[in-house]
Design a protein around this motif. Structure first.
Motif, PDB file in Angstrom:
ATOM      1  N   HIS A  99       0.834  -1.200   0.000  1.00  0.00           N
ATOM      2  CA  HIS A  99       0.000   0.000   0.000  1.00  0.00           C
ATOM      3  C   HIS A  99       0.874   1.257   0.000  1.00  0.00           C
ATOM      4  O   HIS A  99       0.658   2.186  -0.789  1.00  0.00           O
ATOM      5  N   ASN A 100       1.873   1.302   0.897  1.00  0.00           N
ATOM      6  CA  ASN A 100       2.764   2.468   0.943  1.00  0.00           C
ATOM      7  C   ASN A 100       3.573   2.616  -0.341  1.00  0.00           C
ATOM      8  O   ASN A 100       3.797   3.730  -0.813  1.00  0.00           O
ATOM      9  N   ALA A 101       4.018   1.492  -0.905  1.00  0.00           N
ATOM     10  CA  ALA A 101       4.789   1.547  -2.151  1.00  0.00           C
ATOM     11  C   ALA A 101       3.944   2.170  -3.266  1.00  0.00           C
ATOM     12  O   ALA A 101       4.427   3.026  -4.018  1.00  0.00           O
ATOM     13  N   ASP A 102       2.680   1.766  -3.351  1.00  0.00           N
ATOM     14  CA  ASP A 102       1.791   2.347  -4.362  1.00  0.00           C
ATOM     15  C   ASP A 102       1.570   3.839  -4.110  1.00  0.00           C
ATOM     16  O   ASP A 102       1.571   4.649  -5.035  1.00  0.00           O
ATOM     17  N   HIS A 103       1.397   4.216  -2.832  1.00  0.00           N
ATOM     18  CA  HIS A 103       1.210   5.630  -2.465  1.00  0.00           C
ATOM     19  C   HIS A 103       2.447   6.451  -2.852  1.00  0.00           C
ATOM     20  O   HIS A 103       2.328   7.541  -3.421  1.00  0.00           O
ATOM     21  N   ILE A 104       3.628   5.930  -2.548  1.00  0.00           N
ATOM     22  CA  ILE A 104       4.876   6.648  -2.862  1.00  0.00           C
ATOM     23  C   ILE A 104       5.020   6.787  -4.374  1.00  0.00           C
ATOM     24  O   ILE A 104       5.403   7.851  -4.877  1.00  0.00           O
ATOM     25  N   ARG A 105       4.710   5.732  -5.105  1.00  0.00           N
ATOM     26  CA  ARG A 105       4.817   5.786  -6.568  1.00  0.00           C
ATOM     27  C   ARG A 105       3.920   6.873  -7.139  1.00  0.00           C
ATOM     28  O   ARG A 105       4.295   7.609  -8.039  1.00  0.00           O
ATOM     29  N   ASP A 126       1.457  -7.700   6.580  1.00  0.00           N
ATOM     30  CA  ASP A 126       0.932  -7.040   5.374  1.00  0.00           C
ATOM     31  C   ASP A 126       1.742  -7.458   4.152  1.00  0.00           C
ATOM     32  O   ASP A 126       2.908  -7.813   4.248  1.00  0.00           O
ATOM     33  N   VAL A 127       1.112  -7.401   3.001  1.00  0.00           N
ATOM     34  CA  VAL A 127       1.823  -7.658   1.760  1.00  0.00           C
ATOM     35  C   VAL A 127       2.893  -6.574   1.620  1.00  0.00           C
ATOM     36  O   VAL A 127       2.629  -5.389   1.814  1.00  0.00           O
ATOM     37  N   LYS A 128       4.088  -6.980   1.285  1.00  0.00           N
ATOM     38  CA  LYS A 128       5.210  -6.046   1.234  1.00  0.00           C
ATOM     39  C   LYS A 128       5.452  -5.524  -0.170  1.00  0.00           C
ATOM     40  O   LYS A 128       5.082  -6.153  -1.162  1.00  0.00           O
ATOM     41  N   GLY A 129       6.085  -4.377  -0.225  1.00  0.00           N
ATOM     42  CA  GLY A 129       6.428  -3.773  -1.496  1.00  0.00           C
ATOM     43  C   GLY A 129       7.793  -3.125  -1.419  1.00  0.00           C
ATOM     44  O   GLY A 129       8.322  -2.888  -0.330  1.00  0.00           O
TER      45      GLY A 129
END
Length: 191
Positions: A13-19, A70-73
């Protein structure tokens, strides 16, 4: 200018937000609050900043797996920087200046106070980070440093299930970004 490829481990989720939105502002408290231990969160082993690994997406993912189910990114990004504003704790000259500062008797009160507030037990070496913050603050106060945009050091990062989980043998190079202006915004991608 130098350039590095970096990998930041986080949740998917955070990886998608940062992207989509870029990195959030970096929390850099003033040294007074660090010195008395009144900070929102303790520093990491290289002080405060955005932690990443140089050229190693697998280590970033394995590190992120330390924190919950949580699923990691992983977020890949590039930074451009001047070597003048990098505290490189692999560079013999930077290490020499740091060690001279740490071993100066005038630091004993500050180092004892930090040792009372922070610890190197567990995975987060907050005492090391607080000492690095004290060093940066003192060097800036004496006008020996203008600023520090990033800190880099070869470290051993604990990851779950690792055979060498109690080892100090390095398994990667951490790069702690303190100035988001270094980040090439167009390079941010979730991997």
């Amino acid at each position: 200018m130098k350039m590095k490829d970096l990998y930041h481990g986080t949740t998917k989720h955070n990886a998608d937000h940062i992207r989509q939105n870029g990195f959030d502002a970096i929390y850099l408290p003033n040294f007074g609050t660090i010195n008395i231990g009144k900070v929102k969160r303790k520093p990491g082993s290289l002080g405060y900043g955005l932690y990443s690994f140089v050229g190693d997406s697998r280590l970033a993912l394995r590190f992120a797996q330390n924190f919950g189910s949580d699923v990691k990114g992983v977020v890949h990004f590039k930074v451009s920087f001047s070597g003048d504003y990098l505290l490189d704790l692999n560079d013999p000259e930077d290490v020499m200046y740091f060690n001279e500062w740490v071993n100066d008797d005038r630091r004993s009160k500050t180092l004892k106070r930090l040792k009372d507030k922070y610890s190197n037990r567990g995975n987060q070496k907050s005492l090391d980070g607080a000492i690095i913050e004290a060093y940066i603050w003192d060097m800036k106060k004496k006008r020996l440093l203008d600023k520090v945009d990033a800190i880099s050091m070869t470290t051993h990062t604990h990851v779950k299930g690792e055979i060498l989980d109690m080892s100090a043998i390095p398994n990667g190079t951490e790069f702690c970004v303190r100035n988001l202006d270094m980040v090439n915004e167009g390079s941010i991608e979730a991997v």
